[in-house]
Design a protein around this motif. Structure first.
Motif, mmCIF file in Angstrom:
data_model
loop_
_atom_site.group_PDB
_atom_site.id
_atom_site.type_symbol
_atom_site.label_atom_id
_atom_site.label_comp_id
_atom_site.label_asym_id
_atom_site.label_seq_id
_atom_site.Cartn_x
_atom_site.Cartn_y
_atom_site.Cartn_z
ATOM 1 N N GLU A 172 0.843 -1.188 0.000
ATOM 2 C CA GLU A 172 0.000 0.000 0.000
ATOM 3 C C GLU A 172 0.884 1.245 0.000
ATOM 4 O O GLU A 172 2.080 1.169 0.282
ATOM 5 C CB GLU A 172 -0.908 0.014 1.239
ATOM 6 N N GLU A 173 0.273 2.394 -0.304
ATOM 7 C CA GLU A 173 1.019 3.647 -0.285
ATOM 8 C C GLU A 173 1.029 4.278 1.103
ATOM 9 O O GLU A 173 1.711 5.278 1.323
ATOM 10 C CB GLU A 173 0.418 4.628 -1.295
ATOM 11 N N HIS A 174 0.267 3.689 2.015
ATOM 12 C CA HIS A 174 0.150 4.247 3.360
ATOM 13 C C HIS A 174 0.169 3.113 4.380
ATOM 14 O O HIS A 174 -0.006 1.942 4.035
ATOM 15 C CB HIS A 174 -1.153 5.049 3.491
ATOM 16 N N GLY A 175 0.392 3.485 5.632
ATOM 17 C CA GLY A 175 0.356 2.488 6.691
ATOM 18 C C GLY A 175 -1.023 1.880 6.830
ATOM 19 O O GLY A 175 -2.037 2.553 6.654
ATOM 20 N N VAL A 176 -1.082 0.588 7.153
ATOM 21 C CA VAL A 176 -2.355 -0.131 7.240
ATOM 22 C C VAL A 176 -2.711 -0.338 8.715
ATOM 23 O O VAL A 176 -1.897 -0.820 9.507
ATOM 24 C CB VAL A 176 -2.287 -1.486 6.504
ATOM 25 N N LEU A 177 -3.956 0.026 9.073
ATOM 26 C CA LEU A 177 -4.383 0.048 10.465
ATOM 27 C C LEU A 177 -5.252 -1.132 10.867
ATOM 28 O O LEU A 177 -5.111 -1.670 11.963
ATOM 29 C CB LEU A 177 -5.161 1.342 10.739
ATOM 30 N N VAL A 178 -6.202 -1.512 10.000
ATOM 31 C CA VAL A 178 -7.202 -2.517 10.361
ATOM 32 C C VAL A 178 -7.500 -3.402 9.158
ATOM 33 O O VAL A 178 -7.615 -2.904 8.032
ATOM 34 C CB VAL A 178 -8.527 -1.866 10.835
ATOM 35 N N ASP A 220 -4.431 7.066 5.505
ATOM 36 C CA ASP A 220 -4.787 8.205 4.658
ATOM 37 C C ASP A 220 -6.281 8.494 4.736
ATOM 38 O O ASP A 220 -6.837 9.152 3.857
ATOM 39 C CB ASP A 220 -4.378 7.949 3.208
ATOM 40 N N ASN A 221 -6.939 7.991 5.799
ATOM 41 C CA ASN A 221 -8.376 8.199 6.044
ATOM 42 C C ASN A 221 -9.241 7.511 4.995
ATOM 43 O O ASN A 221 -10.328 7.994 4.661
ATOM 44 C CB ASN A 221 -8.724 9.695 6.090
ATOM 45 N N PHE A 228 -14.468 6.675 2.343
ATOM 46 C CA PHE A 228 -13.697 7.835 2.791
ATOM 47 C C PHE A 228 -14.180 8.286 4.157
ATOM 48 O O PHE A 228 -15.370 8.206 4.474
ATOM 49 C CB PHE A 228 -13.836 8.982 1.792
ATOM 50 N N ALA A 229 -13.245 8.784 4.964
ATOM 51 C CA ALA A 229 -13.571 9.265 6.304
ATOM 52 C C ALA A 229 -12.855 10.582 6.558
ATOM 53 O O ALA A 229 -11.881 10.919 5.884
ATOM 54 C CB ALA A 229 -13.155 8.230 7.352
ATOM 55 N N LYS A 230 -13.360 11.330 7.536
ATOM 56 C CA LYS A 230 -12.717 12.597 7.903
ATOM 57 C C LYS A 230 -11.367 12.352 8.552
ATOM 58 O O LYS A 230 -10.413 13.103 8.341
ATOM 59 C CB LYS A 230 -13.612 13.370 8.862
ATOM 60 N N GLU A 231 -11.300 11.302 9.366
ATOM 61 C CA GLU A 231 -10.056 10.903 10.014
ATOM 62 C C GLU A 231 -9.940 9.380 9.925
ATOM 63 O O GLU A 231 -10.821 8.712 9.403
ATOM 64 C CB GLU A 231 -10.016 11.382 11.471
ATOM 65 N N THR A 268 -18.191 1.233 10.759
ATOM 66 C CA THR A 268 -16.842 1.809 10.790
ATOM 67 C C THR A 268 -16.799 2.907 11.846
ATOM 68 O O THR A 268 -17.699 3.750 11.916
ATOM 69 C CB THR A 268 -16.447 2.402 9.419
ATOM 70 N N GLY A 269 -15.750 2.883 12.662
ATOM 71 C CA GLY A 269 -15.562 3.894 13.692
ATOM 72 C C GLY A 269 -14.387 4.790 13.338
ATOM 73 O O GLY A 269 -13.286 4.306 13.066
ATOM 74 N N GLU A 270 -14.604 6.110 13.359
ATOM 75 C CA GLU A 270 -13.608 7.063 12.864
ATOM 76 C C GLU A 270 -12.922 7.812 13.996
ATOM 77 O O GLU A 270 -13.375 7.811 15.140
ATOM 78 C CB GLU A 270 -14.279 8.065 11.923
ATOM 79 N N GLY A 271 -11.827 8.481 13.620
ATOM 80 C CA GLY A 271 -11.075 9.277 14.581
ATOM 81 C C GLY A 271 -11.837 10.456 15.123
ATOM 82 O O GLY A 271 -11.535 10.966 16.207
ATOM 83 N N THR A 272 -12.846 10.923 14.398
ATOM 84 C CA THR A 272 -13.663 12.044 14.864
ATOM 85 C C THR A 272 -14.648 11.627 15.951
ATOM 86 O O THR A 272 -15.265 12.482 16.586
ATOM 87 C CB THR A 272 -14.478 12.626 13.700
#
Length: 416
Positions: free
Chosen positions: A333-339, A358-359, A376-379, A394-398
């Motif tokens: 991936e181009e970004h770190g993978v979280l879940v 990358d949200n 897509f997510a805000k955070e 899905t649970g977001e950073g916001t």
């Protein structure tokens, strides 16, 4: 247990519930015409009077099973299918996600929470003030539970979408799972255990620091802790309590992810390793060192283990003739993978949800890793949980919790 009934920060949308026709129902009064603006990724009407999905004939054309795909190989073949998924060069409008874009249809960026025609947003659940770190739906319950770093667990009514209560747990929620009627909540230095049928509340002590991961297997509850240990408890039906069973020592830093597959427990850590534990002996039988950063999530699918990391990779592991796990494929991936979170559709086609920092959550077919859509997510999305009837959360950073549903005729089932 103190409860703030009803909550005070709910959106009026929550009163429509998870299954509202306005948010994805298939009422007979809807027209058959497909929305042109949706096809170009520019529709901002909620609800839209036209269809936000392909006509049935075209949908069936690209959803035929791939005869070259099987559970035993062809990893990463990247066969692109019509109708999938990339957002294109325009990208998603960050002001739309924040609710502040004034351009509407004239905006040159996408006004959508997702691309691809696989999933549809049903309803956002508002109330948490910090990142959502756990979501679960206990067996036999009509309530959804969500935990957050705002030190609360919120309980949502699945029929109305309303918050039925907010419970303070005395610390940041690091993780949350359910097993049968039990809900387990990882907080600093303890695990809260609630029986949703008997209204029983227990506190399991022993962890040092935050509890980042919980899993149940082989008749035991396992907790991954900040000091690198994995603590285990057995349930005692006689006393309706959990008795300490073992402490698994080996990781040098915090254990942040775990999964049980067959007779093994897999644990991912901030020390960049995955340890494989025999559930019969509770001994570590192998240490996997192929990741170069934190192992954020581990997932079992069929006879494969999938792992993801902040090193921007997803690795697929298989047991070789030697008896050891080895990497059979690496997806970059181009970004770190979280879940990572897995589901199967009605054609037994596995799909993996991959949340990156990358949200964005990417949906991939397995084993090809062909992209099927994006959310897509805000955070950052830190929690993904599958539910019945094609629902997932899905649970977001916001602090926002979103309820989604697959919009095709294929109703997925959860993959563990």
């Amino acid at each position: 247990m103190e409860m703030d009934s009803g909550g005070t920060n709910n959106s009026s949308n929550t009163t429509r519930g998870f299954h509202s026709k306005r948010f994805g129902g298939r009422g007979g009064d809807r027209p058959s015409k497909v929305c042109f603006n949706w096809q170009t990724g520019r529709c901002s009407r909620h609800p839209c009077p036209f269809l936000h999905t392909d006509p049935p004939s075209s949908a069936l054309a690209w959803r035929k099973p791939n005869p070259n795909s099987s559970s035993s190989g062809h990893w990463g073949s990247h066969r692109t299918r019509p109708g999938t998924a990339a957002a294109g060069p325009r990208g998603v409008c960050k002001y739309f996600l924040a609710g502040t874009c004034g351009y509407g249809d004239r905006c040159r960026f996408l006004h959508s929470y997702s691309v691809g025609n696989a999933v549809s947003l049903l309803i956002p659940l508002l109330g948490h003030t910090k990142v959502v770190t756990g979501v679960t739906l206990p067996s036999g319950s009509d309530k959804l539970y969500s935990g957050s770093k705002d030190e609360t667990v919120r309980i949502w009514d699945c029929q109305t979408g309303k918050c039925a209560g907010a419970i303070g747990v005395g610390g940041e929620v690091g993780c949350m799972i359910s097993e049968g009627p039990w809900v387990f909540i990882g907080v600093p230095n303890a695990i809260k255990a609630w029986n949703t049928q008997m209204s029983t509340e227990l506190s399991l002590t022993g962890p040092a620091g935050q509890v980042y991961a919980l899993v149940v297997g082989h008749g035991m509850l396992f907790a991954g802790t900040q000091d690198g240990r994995i603590l285990a408890w057995k349930f005692s039906a006689v006393g309706n309590c959990f008795e300490p069973a073992a402490s698994l020592i080996g990781h040098r830093l915090a254990v942040v992810s775990m999964v049980v597959g067959s007779s093994w427990l897999y644990s991912g850590s901030m020390d960049h390793t995955i340890r494989v534990w025999d559930l019969t002996t509770l001994q570590c039988i192998q240490t996997l060192t192929d990741h170069s950063s934190v192992v954020m999530s581990v997932l079992c699918w069929d006879h494969f283990l999938l792992s993801c990391s902040l090193d921007q990779t997803i690795k697929v592991w298989v047991v070789k003739e030697s008896g050891n796990l080895e990497v059979t494929y690496t997806h970059n991936e181009e970004h770190g993978v979280l879940v990572l979170c897995g589901m199967h559709d009605a054609q037994a086609k596995p799909v993996i949800f991959c949340s990156c920092n990358d949200n964005c959550v990417r949906l991939y077919d397995l084993p090809s890793f062909s992209e099927r859509g994006k959310i897509f997510a805000k955070e950052e999305v830190r929690a993904i949980h599958t539910g019945p009837g094609g629902l997932f959360f899905t649970g977001e950073g916001t602090g926002e919790l979103k309820v989604w549903k697959w919009v095709t005729n294929d109703t997925p089932v959860a993959s563990h």
